[in-house]
Design an enzyme around this catalytic site. Structure first.
Site, short mmCIF file in Angstrom:
data_model
loop_
_atom_site.label_atom_id
_atom_site.label_comp_id
_atom_site.label_asym_id
_atom_site.label_seq_id
_atom_site.Cartn_x
_atom_site.Cartn_y
_atom_site.Cartn_z
N GLU A 1 -6.28 -20.17 -17.61
CA GLU A 1 -6.57 -20.91 -16.38
C GLU A 1 -7.37 -22.14 -16.81
OE1 GLU A 1 -8.71 -20.46 -12.01
OE2 GLU A 1 -9.50 -19.35 -13.71
N ASP B 1 -4.41 -9.91 -15.86
CA ASP B 1 -5.34 -11.02 -15.63
C ASP B 1 -6.70 -10.54 -16.12
OD1 ASP B 1 -6.90 -13.04 -14.47
OD2 ASP B 1 -5.67 -13.10 -12.65
N ASN C 1 -0.57 4.58 -0.02
CA ASN C 1 -1.22 5.81 0.46
C ASN C 1 -1.96 5.64 1.78
OD1 ASN C 1 -3.27 4.22 -0.42
ND2 ASN C 1 -4.28 5.78 -1.67
N ASP D 1 -8.68 -15.75 -17.22
CA ASP D 1 -9.49 -16.35 -16.17
C ASP D 1 -10.51 -17.35 -16.75
OD1 ASP D 1 -10.23 -15.97 -13.22
OD2 ASP D 1 -12.18 -15.67 -14.17
N ASP E 1 0.85 -1.19 0.00
CA ASP E 1 0.00 0.00 0.00
C ASP E 1 0.89 1.24 0.00
OD1 ASP E 1 -2.02 1.85 0.37
OD2 ASP E 1 -2.16 1.49 2.53
N ASP F 1 -1.63 -1.16 -3.90
CA ASP F 1 -1.93 -0.40 -5.11
C ASP F 1 -0.76 -0.41 -6.08
OD1 ASP F 1 -0.15 1.57 -3.98
OD2 ASP F 1 -1.83 2.15 -2.67
N HIS G 1 -3.69 -17.30 -5.70
CA HIS G 1 -4.60 -16.56 -4.82
C HIS G 1 -5.88 -17.33 -4.51
CE1 HIS G 1 -6.00 -16.12 -8.84
NE2 HIS G 1 -7.14 -15.62 -8.41
N ASP G 2 -6.07 -18.49 -5.13
CA ASP G 2 -7.28 -19.28 -4.90
C ASP G 2 -7.02 -20.47 -3.99
OD1 ASP G 2 -8.85 -17.69 -6.55
OD2 ASP G 2 -8.37 -18.87 -8.33
N ASP H 1 -4.36 3.68 2.76
CA ASP H 1 -5.78 3.30 2.86
C ASP H 1 -5.94 1.81 3.18
OD1 ASP H 1 -5.16 2.09 0.48
OD2 ASP H 1 -6.78 3.00 -0.67
C1 NOJ Z 1 -10.77 -17.85 -11.09
C2 NOJ Z 1 -10.04 -16.83 -10.28
O1 NOJ Z 1 -8.72 -17.23 -10.10
C3 NOJ Z 1 -10.82 -16.66 -9.00
O2 NOJ Z 1 -10.13 -15.90 -8.06
C4 NOJ Z 1 -12.15 -16.09 -9.34
O3 NOJ Z 1 -12.95 -16.02 -8.18
C5 NOJ Z 1 -12.88 -16.92 -10.39
N1 NOJ Z 1 -12.04 -17.32 -11.45
C6 NOJ Z 1 -14.04 -16.16 -10.98
O4 NOJ Z 1 -13.57 -15.15 -11.82
CA CA Z 2 -3.60 2.02 -1.28
#
Ligand code: NOJ
Ligand code: CA
Length: 550
Positions: A253, A97, A22, A198, A20, A28, A326-327, A24
């Site tokens: 993906e 992405d 700034n 995605d 981050d 970013d 991230h999933d 918040d």
């Molecule tokens: C796959 C993404 O990696 C995930 O984070 C997202 O929630 C779903 N696709 C829906 O876009």
């Molecule tokens: Ca920020």
């Protein structure tokens, strides 16, 4: 496929959680720019940014409300231009992405679409009347409930494979395809180097929308949602109208892509995508109940999956090697050791960087981050976790069971902000972070790892250097050694005359590995622990990983 894309070491950033600038509490673009030297120093060649486009953030940017603008919290277009040019100055390529399967329900197209049945944007999405007083079919959303949501304005249902704020686009409509082509070209013309696409296998729908015999989500994805009737036509269309005009890299993906289909996506002669990444190795610790049905890791299966997919890709196919994003829960908590945390983190990074395919390091895995430990459902933020919790309780499950599973699998573990230091908010923000940092920041943080020559960070950096210095590691073929003790993965990477022998002991036990290769003047290039051997055997320590030149 571009040579840089094959050889490049990729790094994924979840922008909300990186830095981050700034105060918040939300990461970013300016924050990321300030960390580019860190990434260049590590040896990163390509960054994949999770979505940074305008979004109301029902799914943290995977719900795009304007494909050509920057999300307010991320900064401005000028900040993006600066980030791109600063990355390029450091020879780092940038992949965005992009979500082409659905938009946000706040996208202007959807606002128009829902306003009346004869609006020109109506067919940008899928609308259906109810069937016998119920939704048009019995499909369920990947994130909860029916895939159909009724909208009061016209009293019809629209399709959403994910949350209801993510309506699915109708690719059957040529106008939709043209809009998306223009958006993709807009970013490539700006100079971005490619895209992570995605859920791309879901874009072509079976427009008969037949009922499914099973409401198991895995079954629904593979049978009804992925690999639809016009999918390859659409991918070819994107190649023809976009990719072929640029020196770009496309990574799909690969949700719901069976092993025997992968070539149809990535073979050069198909002119579709450069590569896709699959999820097969994430099925080795989940049962039939899906993501939150956790079972112990089957390591033999884990190892064999890597080989099977590599073989399926063959010489003219190219894959991706990754163990986290991230999933997913953190790789070290999922596949590593509770006892040998740092050594297992090094080994898992070593798998990523020694297999054939473009490696992707997920932010924080280069310092060996592990899962957070949550004790209450209110501490979770992720929409998938919260929705699954509701379903679990509705079906009679207990709170404790769910928390236990979510402590392995929740998407939040990978989304806790990057710990740069051991300060209160880990140097991530001067304000209040949007998601609490993992308390482990006091022991696992970037500053501490940079200072410790034996840290996970320094090992990953050494691995990256090795990959760049050895053609066999970067682009060589892989020859599995199948006669090997349980949970020991061994293979040879070959390129021309160059041969490297790689060993990973994925266990808490010391193991004797007998090998004739030790007699072939094996020269150690790198290991996370001291090597012990005699003329015939290598005595691997728990979670030892080693690379020899032979
Ligand atoms: C796959 C993404 O990696 C995930 O984070 C997202 O929630 C779903 N696709 C829906 O876009
Ligand atoms: Ca920020």
């Amino acid at each position: 496929m571009q040579d840089w894309a094959k050889r490049g070491v990729m790094y994924q950033i979840y922008p909300r959680s990186y830095q981050d600038s700034n105060g918040d509490g939300i990461g970013d673009l300016k924050g990321i720019t300030s960390r580019l030297d860190y990434l260049a120093d590590l040896g990163v060649d390509i960054i994949w940014f999770s979505p940074i486009f305008s979004s109301p953030n029902y799914d943290n940017g995977y719900d795009i409300s304007d494909y050509r603008n920057i999300m307010q919290e991320m900064g401005t277009m000028a900040d993006f231009d600066e980030l791109l040019s600063e990355a390029h100055k450091r020879n780092i390529k940038v992949l965005l992405d992009v979500v082409l399967n659905h938009t946000s329900s706040e996208h202007e197209w959807f606002k128009q679409s829902k306003s009346s049945t004869d609006n020109p944007y109506r067919d940008y999405y899928f609308w259906k009347p109810e069937k016998d007083g119920a939704p048009p079919n019995n499909w369920i959303s990947i994130f909860e409930g029916s895939v159909w949501e009724k909208d009061d304005i016209t009293d019809e249902y629209y399709l959403h494979y994910f949350v209801k704020q993510q309506p699915d686009l109708n690719w059957e409509n040529p106008k939709v395809r043209e809009e998306l082509v223009a958006a993709l070209r807009f970013w490539l013309d700006k100079g971005v180097d490619g895209f992570r696409l995605d859920v791309i296998p879901l874009i072509s729908k079976n427009i008969d929308f037949p009922d499914s015999d099973s409401q198991n989500i895995g079954h629904l994805i593979t049978t009804h949602y992925a690999n639809g009737p016009r999918l390859h036509e659409y991918l070819h269309f994107l190649h023809d109208r976009v990719w072929k005009d640029y020196n770009c890299f496309t990574v799909g993906e690969g949700v719901g892509v069976p092993i025997d289909e992968i070539k149809n996506y990535v073979s050069a002669d198909r002119k579709e995508l450069d590569t896709i990444y699959h999820f097969a190795h994430f099925e080795v610790d989940t049962g039939t109940g899906g993501k939150f049905d956790c079972i112990p890791v089957d390591y033999e299966k884990f190892i064999s999956i890597f080989y099977a997919w590599d073989q399926a890709l063959g010489d003219d196919g190219w894959g991706i090697v990754y163990l986290g994003n991230h999933d997913l829960g953190r790789m070290t908590s999922r596949f590593g050791s509770k006892k040998y945390v740092a050594e297992s983190a090094k080994l898992l990074n070593s798998i990523i960087l020694t297999m054939r395919g473009t490696p992707i390091i997920y932010m924080g895995d280069e310092i060996g981050m592990t899962n957070n430990q949550y004790s209450d459902i209110t501490e979770f933020n992720d929409v998938q976790t919260l929705n699954s919790y509701k379903v679990h309780i509705y079906q009679g499950g207990t709170v404790d069971d769910f928390i236990e599973a979510a402590n392995i699998q929740s998407r939040d573990h990978a989304r806790t902000p990057m710990p740069w230091t051991d300060e209160t908010h880990g140097g991530f923000t001067a304000g209040t972070p949007w998601l609490a940092l993992n308390p482990q920041k006091s022991t696992i943080n970037v500053r501490q790892q940079l200072q410790d020559d034996h840290s996970v960070y320094h090992f990953v950096k050494a691995l990256i250097r090795l990959r760049k210095e050895n053609e066999a590691l970067a682009i060589g073929q892989i020859r599995p050694i199948l006669d090997t003790p349980p949970r020991v993965m061994q293979f040879i990477r070959v390129h021309g005359e160059e041969r490297l022998w790689v060993i990973h002991n994925l266990s808490d036990e010391s193991v004797e590995v007998q090998s004739e290769l030790l007699n072939e003047n094996a020269e150690l290039l790198l290991s996370n622990q001291e090597i012990m051997n005699d003329a015939d055997s290598l005595y691997c320590k728990p979670w030892q990983t080693a690379i020899f030149k032979i």
